[in-house]
Design a protein around this motif. Structure first.
Motif, PDB file in Angstrom:
ATOM      1  N   ALA A 197       0.607   4.723   1.437  1.00 53.99           N
ATOM      2  CA  ALA A 197       1.512   5.647   0.764  1.00 53.99           C
ATOM      3  C   ALA A 197       1.614   5.320  -0.723  1.00 53.99           C
ATOM      4  N   LEU A 209      -2.402   9.423   6.396  1.00 51.14           N
ATOM      5  CA  LEU A 209      -2.226   8.606   5.197  1.00 51.14           C
ATOM      6  C   LEU A 209      -3.563   8.285   4.535  1.00 51.14           C
ATOM      7  N   ILE A 254       1.208  12.853   8.887  1.00 49.23           N
ATOM      8  CA  ILE A 254       2.056  11.700   8.558  1.00 49.23           C
ATOM      9  C   ILE A 254       3.424  11.822   9.216  1.00 49.23           C
ATOM     10  N   MET A 303       6.676  11.328   0.151  1.00 40.92           N
ATOM     11  CA  MET A 303       6.132   9.989   0.273  1.00 40.92           C
ATOM     12  C   MET A 303       7.017   8.944  -0.404  1.00 40.92           C
ATOM     13  N   GLU A 312       0.886   1.227   6.424  1.00 42.81           N
ATOM     14  CA  GLU A 312       1.291   2.579   6.043  1.00 42.81           C
ATOM     15  C   GLU A 312       1.909   2.585   4.650  1.00 42.81           C
TER      16      GLU A 312
END
Length: 263
Positions: free
Chosen positions: A161, A122, A110, A137, A157
């Motif tokens: 997350a 991810l 990541i 995160m 993304e």
């Protein structure tokens, strides 16, 4: 030897290694073969993701990931795709082998500047990661939400997350309150997902659709939803893997036994 002959020989050797009683070590031996090309290395790494759960196989996958990440930082343009694919294959292979123990590799992926490697990290973290990545995160989604605009790539993304964070934000916990409060504070931006454009048909035309909304996965997470302590994030949505289920150690002598026939 022609390319086709080489490919046929490699395919046969790979099939033999996969079928071997100790497939981990057979595949590790195949990795040491000189002059492997990028595609062949990816196939071996992927096979190690299916071959077992032993420490030697996992160590070999980790070594391939480390090498790929190192090479990727300085690779010439024409070789970047090979190292990128090696890194991506290693992330998924290790997640399949080791589950939560692969969290550190997911987090390293990541942190990559390569969007494909980031995406694979991810994906694996959301499904298999333990809570070691919580603070990282939270910072990751905070950085995305601080941008003036959020691209489709960054939105995807963000969703991944949040999937990870939500799995480690138990109902009524301080983490759940932290995550929900953070997302609600940026809702003016999150309420308007970017548009995904895809080309279809012949002659081609552009199809546009909105990206996945957070409230579609976690109903009530929006600011006008219920109080944070009433929202059970892990129960509302569970991320799923697009790869095969995680490997489990084969049953040993104490594992399930075939039923005995009565005399």
């Amino acid at each position: 030897m022609t390319y086709d002959e080489r490919a046929e020989l490699f395919d046969a050797d790979l099939a033999a290694a996969i079928a071997a009683h100790d497939s981990d070590h057979a595949l590790i031996a195949l990795l040491s073969r000189p002059r492997l090309d990028g595609a062949e290395r990816v196939l071996i790494i992927a096979a190690l993701g299916e071959s077992g759960t032993g420490p030697d196989g996992s160590a070999a996958v980790r070594a391939q990931f480390s090498r790929a990440m190192s090479e990727l930082t300085t690779a010439a343009k024409h070789t970047q795709a090979n190292w990128r694919d090696n890194a991506c294959a290693a992330v998924i292979a290790l997640a399949r082998r080791d589950g939560a123990a692969a969290t550190d590799v997911c987090l390293a992926a990541i942190a990559s500047t390569n969007p494909s490697v980031r995406c694979y990290g991810l994906d694996a973290l959301a499904v298999e990661g333990d809570d070691r990545g919580w603070d990282l995160m939270v910072a990751f989604i905070s950085e995305i939400m601080s941008r003036k605009t959020i691209s489709v790539t960054r939105w995807n993304e963000l969703i991944k997350a949040v999937e990870y964070l939500a799995q480690h934000a138990d109902h009524g916990s301080a983490r759940a309150a932290q995550l929900i409060t953070l997302l609600r504070a940026h809702w003016a931006k999150l309420a308007d997902p970017p548009q995904i454009k895809t080309k279809r048909g012949y002659p081609t035309y552009t199809h546009t659709r909105p990206a996945t909304r957070l409230e579609a996965l976690w109903p009530g997470i929006q600011p006008d939803g219920p109080p944070a302590d009433m929202i059970d994030l892990p129960r509302l949505h569970t991320p799923t893997a697009w790869w095969l289920p995680r490997n489990q150690p084969p049953p040993g002598p104490t594992g399930p036994q075939a039923p005995q026939r009565s005399a």
